[in-house]
Design an enzyme around this catalytic site. Sequence first.
Site, PDB file in Angstrom:
ATOM      1  N   ASP A 177      14.358  -0.761   1.793  1.00  0.00           N
ATOM      2  CA  ASP A 177      15.620  -0.334   2.393  1.00  0.00           C
ATOM      3  C   ASP A 177      16.140  -1.424   3.338  1.00  0.00           C
ATOM      4  O   ASP A 177      16.158  -2.601   2.970  1.00  0.00           O
ATOM      5  CB  ASP A 177      15.440   1.017   3.102  1.00  0.00           C
ATOM      6  N   TYR A 307      24.476  -0.674   9.289  1.00  0.00           N
ATOM      7  CA  TYR A 307      25.201  -0.752   8.015  1.00  0.00           C
ATOM      8  C   TYR A 307      26.523  -1.494   8.209  1.00  0.00           C
ATOM      9  O   TYR A 307      26.942  -2.274   7.358  1.00  0.00           O
ATOM     10  CB  TYR A 307      25.473   0.652   7.473  1.00  0.00           C
ATOM     11  N   HIS A 361      11.853   5.895  -3.299  1.00  0.00           N
ATOM     12  CA  HIS A 361      12.375   5.058  -2.224  1.00  0.00           C
ATOM     13  C   HIS A 361      11.443   4.989  -1.021  1.00  0.00           C
ATOM     14  O   HIS A 361      11.407   3.986  -0.316  1.00  0.00           O
ATOM     15  CB  HIS A 361      13.739   5.599  -1.797  1.00  0.00           C
TER      16      HIS A 361
END
Length: 384
Positions: A177, A307, A361
């Site tokens: 990630d 982000y 994930h």
Amino acid sequence: MHIEPFHIAVPQEDIDDLRRRIRATRWAPATPSPAWQQGVDAAWLRELADYWANRFDWRAAEQRLNRLPQFIADVEGQRVHVVHRRGVGPAPYPLVVTHGWPGSFVEFEALLERLCDPAAFGGDPADSFDVVVPSLPGFAFSQAPARPGMSAFQVADQWVWLMNGLGYPRFGAQGGDLGAGVSIALAARHPQVVDGIHLNFLPGSYEPATGAAQHALTPEEEAFLRDRNEWVAQEGGYAHMHATKPLTLAASLNDSPVGLAAWIAEKFRAWSDCEGDVERVFSKDELLTNISLYWYTQSIAPAMQMYWENRLQPMRFAHGSRVSTPVGFARFPKEISRPPRSWLERTFNVVQWNDMPGGGHFAAMEKPDLLAAEIRSFFRPLRT
């Protein structure tokens, strides 16, 4: 570098306030749709919220987490929370492991044991690691950045400072990630100190050189990009919101524990190898330990901020760009993005590549034995 021991101690009034807020939730009206089709299932969320308010024992989770050797380090004026567990073996190798969103350092509890003391799990003590798990800026107990610009590249610079301050002038890196982006940035910006990086995810902003005839896409790469674009259209709304309007969303999630739980827990179901039943892989206690950490530290806003920063500094590589640092990649079957090896090899020196038999994930939580074995294998020839 100044560093001091750290223990988690959430004030009781914060625990009481959380329970009060959960019990006062104004629930959204039901919609005529199958469970999980339009996001989190309302019935399951009510069940999770009831457990959180009435049965979840944060103090027990806190006590367990406090068994981890935790510290607060001053890294270039930034307070960074770090777990630093030393290995059991003749010459433990230093490894920095970086988490992402919606995870945290708690993802790595099981992985830490297997990396630091492989002999306890039937492995070779010569494969032991000194593992450093920093919390990303603004996540958990790490201070949020005071200035804009803290993308994966700047975090990588901080990690070099941190590792050097801990006595590791050379080291390896691992991540998934957001942590994969930090690990790639470490390899690209600091090849003189980073021996190798192991990844179990490839950031979506990664773009190698394409376009010229000699760089034409292969059929496998074309299929990967089609699949990725379809996933972004159907499932990527969260990332677009994080990267474009994080403060609008943070106003809600920082105020509503049930809203925060919905935002995070839905991803643990959607992105894991759970066949649609999140509790096949993660218990309520595991989910709520991570969610509670976000709640008590009020870290959802700075977590989303990364982000925004990464969107402004994407991982794009021009024609001729190469990262010579050795790269290992473990491709898990239920990962949200499954690039072909050639897509990485356009930029990176891929020396180990394996398709995993299960997992998604959150590989460190879902399949810690598989991931630990991959990490050991990759770094074994780099230890010298």
